[in-house]
Structures are given as C-alpha cells and as structure tokens.
Motif scaffolding. Structure first.
Motif, short mmCIF file in Angstrom:
data_model
loop_
_atom_site.label_atom_id
_atom_site.label_comp_id
_atom_site.label_asym_id
_atom_site.label_seq_id
_atom_site.Cartn_x
_atom_site.Cartn_y
_atom_site.Cartn_z
N LEU A 252 0.85 -1.20 0.00
CA LEU A 252 0.00 0.00 0.00
C LEU A 252 0.88 1.24 0.00
CD1 LEU A 252 -2.61 -1.20 2.64
CD2 LEU A 252 -2.78 -1.30 0.14
N ARG A 253 0.31 2.36 -0.43
CA ARG A 253 1.04 3.63 -0.44
C ARG A 253 1.59 3.93 0.95
NH1 ARG A 253 -1.66 9.53 -1.98
NH2 ARG A 253 0.28 10.71 -1.74
N LYS A 254 2.86 4.33 1.00
CA LYS A 254 3.46 4.71 2.28
C LYS A 254 2.80 6.00 2.76
CE LYS A 254 7.86 6.30 2.84
NZ LYS A 254 9.23 6.39 2.36
N ASN A 255 2.55 6.08 4.07
CA ASN A 255 1.83 7.24 4.59
C ASN A 255 2.52 7.73 5.86
OD1 ASN A 255 0.01 9.04 5.68
ND2 ASN A 255 -1.79 7.73 5.40
N PRO A 256 3.10 8.93 5.84
CA PRO A 256 3.88 9.37 7.00
C PRO A 256 3.03 9.64 8.24
CG PRO A 256 3.71 11.14 5.42
CD PRO A 256 3.11 9.92 4.78
N ASP A 257 1.70 9.78 8.08
CA ASP A 257 0.84 9.97 9.24
C ASP A 257 -0.55 9.41 8.94
OD1 ASP A 257 -0.62 10.62 11.39
OD2 ASP A 257 -0.34 12.79 11.25
N PRO A 258 -0.75 8.11 9.19
CA PRO A 258 -2.03 7.48 8.86
C PRO A 258 -3.23 8.10 9.57
CG PRO A 258 -0.36 5.82 9.37
CD PRO A 258 0.23 7.15 9.73
N ASP A 259 -3.00 8.88 10.64
CA ASP A 259 -4.14 9.54 11.30
C ASP A 259 -4.61 10.78 10.54
OD1 ASP A 259 -4.12 7.74 13.33
OD2 ASP A 259 -2.81 8.94 14.61
N GLY A 260 -3.80 11.24 9.57
CA GLY A 260 -4.09 12.55 8.99
C GLY A 260 -4.57 12.57 7.56
N ASP A 261 -4.53 11.43 6.86
CA ASP A 261 -4.85 11.50 5.42
C ASP A 261 -6.35 11.57 5.20
OD1 ASP A 261 -4.95 8.68 6.16
OD2 ASP A 261 -5.35 8.33 4.06
N LEU A 262 -6.72 11.93 3.97
CA LEU A 262 -8.14 12.12 3.65
C LEU A 262 -8.83 10.82 3.26
CD1 LEU A 262 -7.85 15.46 1.67
CD2 LEU A 262 -8.76 15.16 3.96
N GLY A 263 -8.06 9.88 2.76
CA GLY A 263 -8.62 8.55 2.50
C GLY A 263 -9.46 8.44 1.25
N PHE A 264 -9.40 9.43 0.35
CA PHE A 264 -10.29 9.35 -0.82
C PHE A 264 -9.68 8.62 -2.01
CE2 PHE A 264 -8.26 13.55 -1.49
CZ PHE A 264 -7.80 13.40 -2.79
N GLU A 265 -8.39 8.22 -1.88
CA GLU A 265 -7.81 7.50 -3.01
C GLU A 265 -6.70 6.54 -2.54
OE1 GLU A 265 -8.01 8.97 -7.13
OE2 GLU A 265 -5.89 9.39 -6.80
N PRO A 266 -7.08 5.36 -2.06
CA PRO A 266 -6.05 4.37 -1.73
C PRO A 266 -5.27 3.96 -2.99
CG PRO A 266 -8.20 3.70 -0.89
CD PRO A 266 -8.43 4.86 -1.79
N TYR A 267 -3.99 3.66 -2.78
CA TYR A 267 -3.13 3.22 -3.89
C TYR A 267 -2.57 1.84 -3.61
CZ TYR A 267 -3.11 7.63 -6.35
OH TYR A 267 -3.49 8.71 -7.08
N LEU A 268 -2.59 0.98 -4.62
CA LEU A 268 -1.96 -0.33 -4.54
C LEU A 268 -0.66 -0.25 -5.33
CD1 LEU A 268 -5.06 -2.49 -5.60
CD2 LEU A 268 -4.44 -1.67 -3.30
N LEU A 269 0.42 -0.73 -4.77
CA LEU A 269 1.70 -0.80 -5.50
C LEU A 269 2.03 -2.27 -5.73
CD1 LEU A 269 3.60 1.96 -3.55
CD2 LEU A 269 3.57 1.83 -6.03
N LEU A 270 2.07 -2.65 -7.00
CA LEU A 270 2.35 -4.05 -7.32
C LEU A 270 3.86 -4.23 -7.52
CD1 LEU A 270 -0.53 -4.87 -9.86
CD2 LEU A 270 -0.54 -4.90 -7.36
N ASP A 271 4.40 -5.33 -7.05
CA ASP A 271 5.84 -5.58 -7.25
C ASP A 271 6.16 -5.72 -8.73
OD1 ASP A 271 6.13 -5.57 -4.56
OD2 ASP A 271 6.49 -7.72 -4.32
N ASN A 272 5.28 -6.38 -9.46
CA ASN A 272 5.56 -6.70 -10.85
C ASN A 272 4.80 -5.73 -11.78
OD1 ASN A 272 5.84 -7.77 -13.38
ND2 ASN A 272 5.45 -9.90 -12.75
N PRO A 273 5.52 -4.87 -12.52
CA PRO A 273 4.81 -3.91 -13.38
C PRO A 273 3.96 -4.58 -14.46
CG PRO A 273 7.23 -3.74 -13.66
CD PRO A 273 6.98 -4.70 -12.54
N ALA A 274 4.32 -5.80 -14.84
CA ALA A 274 3.54 -6.50 -15.87
C ALA A 274 2.16 -6.89 -15.35
CB ALA A 274 4.31 -7.75 -16.33
N HIS A 275 1.97 -6.90 -14.04
CA HIS A 275 0.66 -7.26 -13.48
C HIS A 275 -0.33 -6.08 -13.49
CE1 HIS A 275 2.47 -10.79 -10.96
NE2 HIS A 275 2.21 -11.14 -12.22
N VAL A 276 0.18 -4.86 -13.69
CA VAL A 276 -0.67 -3.68 -13.49
C VAL A 276 -1.83 -3.64 -14.51
CG1 VAL A 276 -0.74 -1.15 -13.55
CG2 VAL A 276 1.12 -2.32 -12.36
N ALA A 277 -1.51 -3.80 -15.80
CA ALA A 277 -2.58 -3.67 -16.81
C ALA A 277 -3.66 -4.74 -16.62
CB ALA A 277 -1.97 -3.71 -18.21
#
Ligand SMILES: Cc1ncc(COP(=O)(O)O)c(C=O)c1O
Length: 413
Positions: free
Chosen positions: A290-315
């Motif tokens: 998941l997206r790194k978040n320097p302060d999980p108590d403070g974000d707005l939460g309107f757009e979670p991000y998934l980071l995949l290890d393998n770029p070929a899996h994204v599409a």
C-alpha cells in the motif's frame, strides 16, 4: 461479467454534496446583486462571501492569513511571486506533479528542478539535500491526492538552508500531519477549489500564510497591484506598490466555496471510514503493498493506492477490476513533468527569451529525462489508484476489497 454485476458507484467529493447550503448562499449573493468581492451596491461595504470564506479558511487551517483567488494555478503563481521567486532562481519540485506546479514556476522566470518521489508518492526530504544549489530559492511540496508529505524533515532541511517551503495542498484540503493541518507547515500554501477537488466552486483557489509580507505581496499580485482598505484592516500596508495580475475570486465562487468548506470534515470522515473498510483486508497480499503514509491519522482517504511488485501485473489487474465495475486508474491527470508536451524543447514559454531553459546546450538537459528518475519511473509504473467517492456505500467499499482480493488471486497468485 454476469448481469448481477454491481453498478459502478458515483464518484465525487465536494461536487457530489452540492445542495441546499450552496444554493442558499448563491441566492443571497444574487438577491443582494453583489457579485464583486470588494464592494456592493453602495460602493462602500465589503460583501460577505469571500471575506467569510477567507476567515473560515484560515481558522480551519490554523494559519494567520488567507487570500481567495480564482484558481489553484493562480494561487501558485501568486504565492511564488509573493515569496520573491524570479529569474535566475531554482525551485525544487517533484517530477510527479500537476501541470501547474511546473508552469507556475516557469512563469516567474525561475527554473523548476525536478525531484524523485518515494513510495508515499510525495517528495522525501533527502531530495532537497541532493538537488539544492546556491540558486535554490524555494521547494514546492505537493501533498499528492490526500496524503501529507513528511513535512517535519522537509521544513527542517529547507529552512536550515534558507529555502522557502510552498505547500501545494490543491489535492489535499483537510489533510493533516502530526496533528496540524497541512498548509500550516510551510511559509506559504496553496489550494484549488476546481471541480475534482475535495471542496469545489467550479474554479477557485486559496493562498494561506503566516507571513505578513507574503500576504501583502500576494494581495497586490492578485489585484492589479492594489491593496484595498479591506486588506489594510487585516494587515496595514508596508510594501511599495508594484504591478500585479488579476486573480480575484467573485462572490458567487465565494458563496459556493464557503458552503463546501463547511463540508470538508464530513467528506474526510466518510472517505476515511470507507478506506478503513478496505485497506486492512488488503494488507499482506503477496506482491502488493500500500502507499506509504507518514501519518495514517491525517490523510483524507479518498484515493487508496496499490503498489504491485511486478509492473507487468498492473494492466491485467486494472482491466479485471474495471470489469467488476471498480473505479480504478493508473493515472489521475498527473504524469511526470519530463513527459509533458511543453518539455519537447527548452523554448517552452510564449516568448523564448523568458524561458528559464533558454541557455541549455542540449535538450532534454540532464535532470529532465526519464532516465534521470529511476525511482519515479518504477513507482508510477506499478501503482493502481482506487478513487473513492463521498457517496460510496459500505457495500461499495466491501465490493472494492472483495474485488482486489479476487483479482490479486487471478493475476498475482
Ligand atoms: C497539485 C495541484 N496543484 C495545482 C492545481 C491547479 O489547480 P486549478 O485547476 O484550480 O488551477 C491542481 C489541479 O488539479 C493540482 O492538482
């Protein structure tokens, strides 16, 4: 997919909540026949909407001064010039940032120096140390899509070197970091109230600061060099007059923006609740972080991000989510500055003599080529954005989490 496919939820943040409150304030402006912020029908009194918006905005952010302008781009142009950024200066900015962050710097005559992002999708403080030169005047920190940058080390690093910090909060009105709203950390901060933003009046922006001089200069820059009596009641003028542009906000924009500002906490709470139903279920999926978040108590939460290890899996991952009617994207209108059309030649300004790159011998010069940004290229090639809307239901959130888990099994399993 089958006919029982869940309908796609309706996106939107502030725009989805436009209703009776906005209507009432706009009608008030129209009934008074006072759409101009600096005077009404008697040519004397100050109409209330933009003035109240500025007051509530500075109280909400926890800063001293707020100036409403006509867009987030205008806010950036005004704020940079108010700090005194100009020809010969350099301004550090993440390569992964919105068009205006780059163009606003170029329009002052200064040169944007592009930084890498990290897995928070924001600038790490270490980039300031890597890129600083004797010409560095400011750093523009973009709080990308609802998550604050790691401000404490950034401000320490910049101020230790005598560099201004401009927080671009266009995408993150209402986010906080270590218990303080973003926009209150730097020397100046800018916001957008454009349609896709947390709060919207169609087009609009805000500049906030604690610095009296920056405030006065911003007012003059936004209003043809004027410093009208209304502003003198907030800070008496000290600066010699100079030429400004015209970036004023109207009372009609101010009315909508005021009603929307009063809904930001509601939007934040709802999006955070939706995100909280989704993210814990995705932790631990193999090959996905998941997206790194320097302060999980403070974000707005309107757009979670998934980071995949393998770029070929994204599409295939995205296609399969899309087929399940999950709103998702690899891009959010942002893409690297070095890939933008205006970067095709160093003569990127309307008049080539004003380009901060006019003296470059080779183009793209080092620091403006994709190969110079291995980290940004790797991260942005591997993520999937899951935009949430304030009207999404709990069941919509559960469907997103169920779908990500199922698609992960199909694509990464
Ligand atoms: C980070 C960032 N800065 C500035 C802006 C410019 O705002 P506006 O569209 O109101 O000019 C935007 C708009 O998308 C943005 O995302």
């Amino acid at each position: 997919m089958s006919s029982s496919l869940r309908p796609r939820p309706v996106p939107g943040l502030g725009s989805a909540l436009i209703g009776a409150e906005e209507e009432a304030l706009v009608l008030d402006v129209l009934r008074r026949k006072e759409p101009f912020r600096y005077y009404g029908t008697d040519f004397k009194s100050t109409p209330p909407m933009v003035a109240t918006l500025e007051k509530e905005f500075r109280e909400y952010i926890g800063t001293d001064y707020a100036l409403a302008v006509n867009s987030g781009t205008g806010a950036l142009e005004v704020a940079l010039a108010a700090m005194g950024v100009g020809p010969g200066d350099e301004v550090i900015l993440t390569a992964w940032s919105w068009i205006s962050c780059f163009t606003a710097i170029v329009r002052t005559g200064a040169r944007p120096v592009l930084a890498e992002i990290d897995e928070s999708l924001n600038m790490p403080a270490t980039e300031i140390a890597r890129l600083v030169t004797p010409r560095t005047r400011a750093v523009v920190v973009v709080h990308y899509q609802g998550v604050a940058a790691d401000m404490e080390p950034i401000v320490l690093e910049a101020h230790r070197r005598g560099i201004f910090v401009l927080e671009d909060c266009a995408q993150s009105l209402g986010a906080s970091y270590r218990g303080r709203k973003i926009g209150s950390w730097g020397d100046v901060a800018t916001y957008s109230l454009q349609y896709n933003k947390v709060a919207t009046c169609g087009e609009g922006g805000m500049v906030v600061t604690r610095d009296q001089r920056i405030y006065e200069r911003a007012v003059r820059l936004s209003d043809l060099g004027n410093y009208r009596p209304y502003h003198a009641t907030i800070v008496p003028p000290h600066e010699a007059a100079f030429v400004g542009g015209q970036y004023r906000m109207s009372e009609l924009q101010g009315a909508v923006a005021l009603a929307q500002l009063r809904k930001v906490e509601q939007i934040r709470a709802r999006c955070r609740a939706l995100q909280a139903r989704i993210l814990p279920r995705l932790a631990g999926l193999k090959g996905l972080s998941l997206r790194k978040n320097p302060d999980p108590d403070g974000d707005l939460g309107f757009e979670p991000y998934l980071l995949l290890d393998n770029p070929a899996h994204v599409a295939p991952f995205r296609e399969k989510l899309d087929a399940r009617n999950v709103n998702c994207g690899a891009r959010t209108g942002t893409y690297p500055q070095y890939n933008r059309d205006y970067m095709k030649s160093p003569h990127m300004t309307a008049h080539p003599a004003t380009s901060p790159f006019r003296d470059c011998q080779e183009w793209p010069a080092p620091g403006y080529r994709p190969a110079d940004f291995p980290r940004t290229e790797s991260i942005t090639g591997r993520f999937i954005a899951l935009p949430l809307g304030v009207l999404y239901t709990d069941a919509d959130a559960d469907h997103i989490a169920d779908s990500v888990i199922a698609v992960h099994g199909e694509v990464c399993g």
